[in-house]
Scaffold this active site. Structure first.
Site, short mmCIF file in Angstrom:
data_model
loop_
_atom_site.label_atom_id
_atom_site.label_comp_id
_atom_site.label_asym_id
_atom_site.label_seq_id
_atom_site.Cartn_x
_atom_site.Cartn_y
_atom_site.Cartn_z
N GLN A 7 42.37 37.31 129.55
CA GLN A 7 41.03 37.36 128.96
C GLN A 7 40.70 35.99 128.34
OE1 GLN A 7 41.10 39.48 125.32
NE2 GLN A 7 38.99 40.14 125.39
N SER A 31 38.24 33.78 123.62
CA SER A 31 38.25 32.98 122.39
C SER A 31 38.32 31.48 122.68
CB SER A 31 39.46 33.35 121.53
OG SER A 31 39.47 34.72 121.26
N GLU A 79 39.19 46.99 125.11
CA GLU A 79 40.29 46.31 124.39
C GLU A 79 40.68 47.12 123.15
OE1 GLU A 79 39.44 42.34 122.88
OE2 GLU A 79 41.59 41.98 122.78
C1 LIG Z 1 48.40 37.80 119.18
C2 LIG Z 1 47.01 37.42 119.57
C3 LIG Z 1 46.62 37.53 120.89
C4 LIG Z 1 45.33 37.17 121.28
N1 LIG Z 1 44.99 37.27 122.60
C5 LIG Z 1 43.76 36.85 123.00
C6 LIG Z 1 43.41 36.86 124.39
O1 LIG Z 1 44.20 37.26 125.25
N2 LIG Z 1 42.20 36.40 124.75
C7 LIG Z 1 41.28 35.96 123.84
O2 LIG Z 1 40.19 35.58 124.24
N3 LIG Z 1 41.59 35.92 122.51
C8 LIG Z 1 42.80 36.36 122.08
N4 LIG Z 1 43.13 36.32 120.75
C9 LIG Z 1 42.18 35.74 119.81
C10 LIG Z 1 41.52 36.74 118.88
O3 LIG Z 1 40.59 37.54 119.58
C11 LIG Z 1 40.83 35.93 117.78
O4 LIG Z 1 41.85 35.26 117.07
C12 LIG Z 1 40.04 36.80 116.85
O5 LIG Z 1 38.90 37.29 117.49
C13 LIG Z 1 39.61 36.03 115.57
O6 LIG Z 1 39.00 34.85 115.88
P1 LIG Z 1 39.44 33.46 115.19
O7 LIG Z 1 40.91 33.33 115.35
O8 LIG Z 1 38.57 32.40 115.74
O9 LIG Z 1 39.15 33.68 113.65
P2 LIG Z 1 37.75 33.56 112.91
O10 LIG Z 1 36.73 34.33 113.69
O11 LIG Z 1 37.46 32.15 112.63
O12 LIG Z 1 38.03 34.34 111.57
C14 LIG Z 1 38.70 33.75 110.46
C15 LIG Z 1 38.67 34.75 109.30
O13 LIG Z 1 37.31 34.99 108.90
C16 LIG Z 1 37.00 36.37 108.96
N5 LIG Z 1 35.64 36.59 109.42
C17 LIG Z 1 35.04 35.96 110.47
N6 LIG Z 1 33.78 36.44 110.61
C18 LIG Z 1 33.59 37.37 109.65
C19 LIG Z 1 32.51 38.22 109.30
N7 LIG Z 1 31.35 38.20 109.97
N8 LIG Z 1 32.66 39.07 108.25
C20 LIG Z 1 33.85 39.10 107.55
N9 LIG Z 1 34.90 38.30 107.84
C21 LIG Z 1 34.78 37.47 108.88
C22 LIG Z 1 37.99 36.95 109.96
O14 LIG Z 1 38.18 38.34 109.77
C23 LIG Z 1 39.23 36.12 109.68
O15 LIG Z 1 39.92 36.66 108.59
C24 LIG Z 1 44.41 36.69 120.32
C25 LIG Z 1 44.80 36.59 118.97
C26 LIG Z 1 46.07 36.94 118.60
C27 LIG Z 1 46.46 36.84 117.16
#
Ligand SMILES: Cc1cc2nc3c(=O)[nH]c(=O)nc-3n(C[C@H](O)[C@H](O)[C@H](O)COP(=O)(O)OP(=O)(O)OC[C@H]3O[C@@H](n4cnc5c(N)ncnc54)[C@H](O)[C@@H]3O)c2cc1C
Length: 408
Positions: A145, A148, A263
């Site tokens: 997928q 991100s 998902e």
């Molecule tokens: C083990 C693992 C596997 C993954 N596998 C995949 C994959 O296969 N494909 C893929 O595309 N992605 C994958 N991801 C990525 C995952 O989907 C993202 O890490 C996740 O969506 C959070 O995005 P970010 O890391 O950019 O954090 P951010 O979105 O930057 O968030 C940072 C912090 O701010 C908080 N926050 C952000 N927006 C808000 C809001 N509106 N209200 C309240 N709090 C908020 C979040 O909860 C978090 O605590 C994976 C992540 C992990 C940890």
């Protein structure tokens, strides 16, 4: 009246047992015996690449065996090798298979078969469905997928990877990150910006990308828990044919929602049947006694609470899966399942850490102690993957409690 007419589900269960008896051994039902066998309690793989590759090969082979015997895609269309049976049949099969010692097919199923497969079926053109769906469900093609990006996670509609029109297709340019299983995958589903001037949800298009194309580079990322199961994926002028587009041009957000809903359900389903249940019923219960807390009322109460919550999650998931697989749109309960999955695994890790004590910090070779380290270090990832806890709570606040929407 034949058995099939009397109870089609019972006949299906008999068929599943006959298949499994012929192809697998029954799983031992013995309780964990302290000090005996594997003491791996982690969630992510810590195996060296050659061991991981061997496990992937076993997963592929087992999925092929399922497929060839009519259990590879129980709910799928017959034209793609499915059985067109109900979600209840699927559940029955999963429960029976859990009684047998078979390879873990998570590398294929959690993302590819659980999320990308249903999206291709719903939004792909015939050429793409014909080419990939049978191959995916035969275990030949693993899908990842590509959603991100460094600047787009929770705010997924902010993706910046660009797809620009060419004569016969599209050129993709950008970077994806945290892409699980990309190191094993043959295809990825990418969300790309196709209209930078449109409101952000309306300028995105979804594509299926052949990862062997020139310009695709997969770089592993090492996790603090030891393994390297997710990756950065760089897309540098990757030419994708137009028939690999999923859904309408600039209609990618709708396509992404199909994937995201599957998902949460896919991850949440693990809440009860997967690692958490095995850990709490087996290793954690054994650790409670082994660490001298067998008669400790507070510790016993915590284990009982975890067990009760896993059971509640199991019933919620059964209801959700039944609804999803009979064609209903997933609702906010998928978000509850995702929350429960992360919370239950985290509680297991924390209780284990307290019971193990300082033995968690250094590997003395003592069975069943340091091995909890990986689970504890993975706990932050459970709260993030598949949508963070805050985002799940926002969804529940808005869609269940009717609170005002987040400003977009
Ligand atoms: C083990 C693992 C596997 C993954 N596998 C995949 C994959 O296969 N494909 C893929 O595309 N992605 C994958 N991801 C990525 C995952 O989907 C993202 O890490 C996740 O969506 C959070 O995005 P970010 O890391 O950019 O954090 P951010 O979105 O930057 O968030 C940072 C912090 O701010 C908080 N926050 C952000 N927006 C808000 C809001 N509106 N209200 C309240 N709090 C908020 C979040 O909860 C978090 O605590 C994976 C992540 C992990 C940890």
């Amino acid at each position: 009246m034949t058995t099939t007419e009397a109870d089609p589900l019972a006949a299906f269960a008999d068929e599943a047992r006959a298949f499994l008896d012929a192809h697998a051994e029954r799983r031992s039902t013995d309780a964990v015996i302290w000090g005996k066998g594997e003491d791996h309690t982690g969630y992510f793989s810590e195996d060296p690449p050659e061991v991981e590759q061997a496990l992937v090969d076993q997963a592929r082979a087992w999925q092929r065996t399922r497929y060839e015997n009519g259990f590879g895609w129980i709910t799928g269309p017959e034209s793609y090798g499915g059985r067109e049976l109900s979600g209840v049949h699927d559940l029955v099969y999963d429960q029976i298979e859990a009684e047998y010692d078979v390879p873990d097919t998570g590398v294929l199923s959690l993302i590819g078969l659980g999320m990308i497969g249903p999206t291709i079926l719903a939004h792909g053109r015939d050429e793409v469905r014909d080419r990939y769906l049978p191959a995916m469900f035969r275990g030949e093609v693993i899908a990842c997928q590509l959603f991100s990006e460094p600047g787009a996670g929770s705010d997924l509609a902010g993706v910046q990877t660009r797809a620009s029109r060419t004569e016969d297709g599209w050129v993709l340019r950008g970077q994806k990150v945290w892409t699980s299983v990309a190191q094993h995958a043959q295809i990825g589903m990418a969300l790309c910006r196709t209209d930078p001037d449109a409101p952000k949800h309306k300028g995105i298009t979804a594509f299926l990308v052949d990862l062997s194309l020139p310009g695709v580079e997969v770089r592993p990322l090492r996790q603090m828990s030891g393994g390297a199961e997710f990756n950065e994926v760089f897309l540098t002028d990757v030419h994708v044919p137009d028939d690999h587009r999923l859904g309408e041009v600039n209609g990618g957000w709708r396509v992404a929602l199909t994937t995201l809903m599957n998902e949460r359900a896919s991850v949440g389903n693990e809440a009860s049947t997967g690692v958490a249940r095995v850990l709490s019923d087996g290793f954690l219960a054994a650790l409670l006694h082994e660490s001298g807390h067998g008669e400790d009322a507070a510790a016993r109460r915590r284990l009982a609470e975890i067990t009760a919550d896993l059971t509640a999650a199991e019933y919620l998931n059964r209801a959700t899966i039944r609804r999803l697989r009979s064609g209903a749109q997933p609702g906010p309960e998928a978000s509850v399942s995702k929350l429960l999955w992360a919370q239950n695994l985290t509680r297991i890790a924390h209780l284990a850490a307290e019971l193990v004590g300082p033995r968690l910090t250094a590997d003395t070779g003592e069975w069943g102690t340091f091995s909890w380290n990986e689970l504890l270090l993975s706990a932050p990832a459970f709260r993030i993957l598949g949508g963070t806890e805050e985002i799940m709570k926002n969804i529940l606040g808005e869609r269940v409690l009717g609170l005002p929407k987040e400003p977009s």
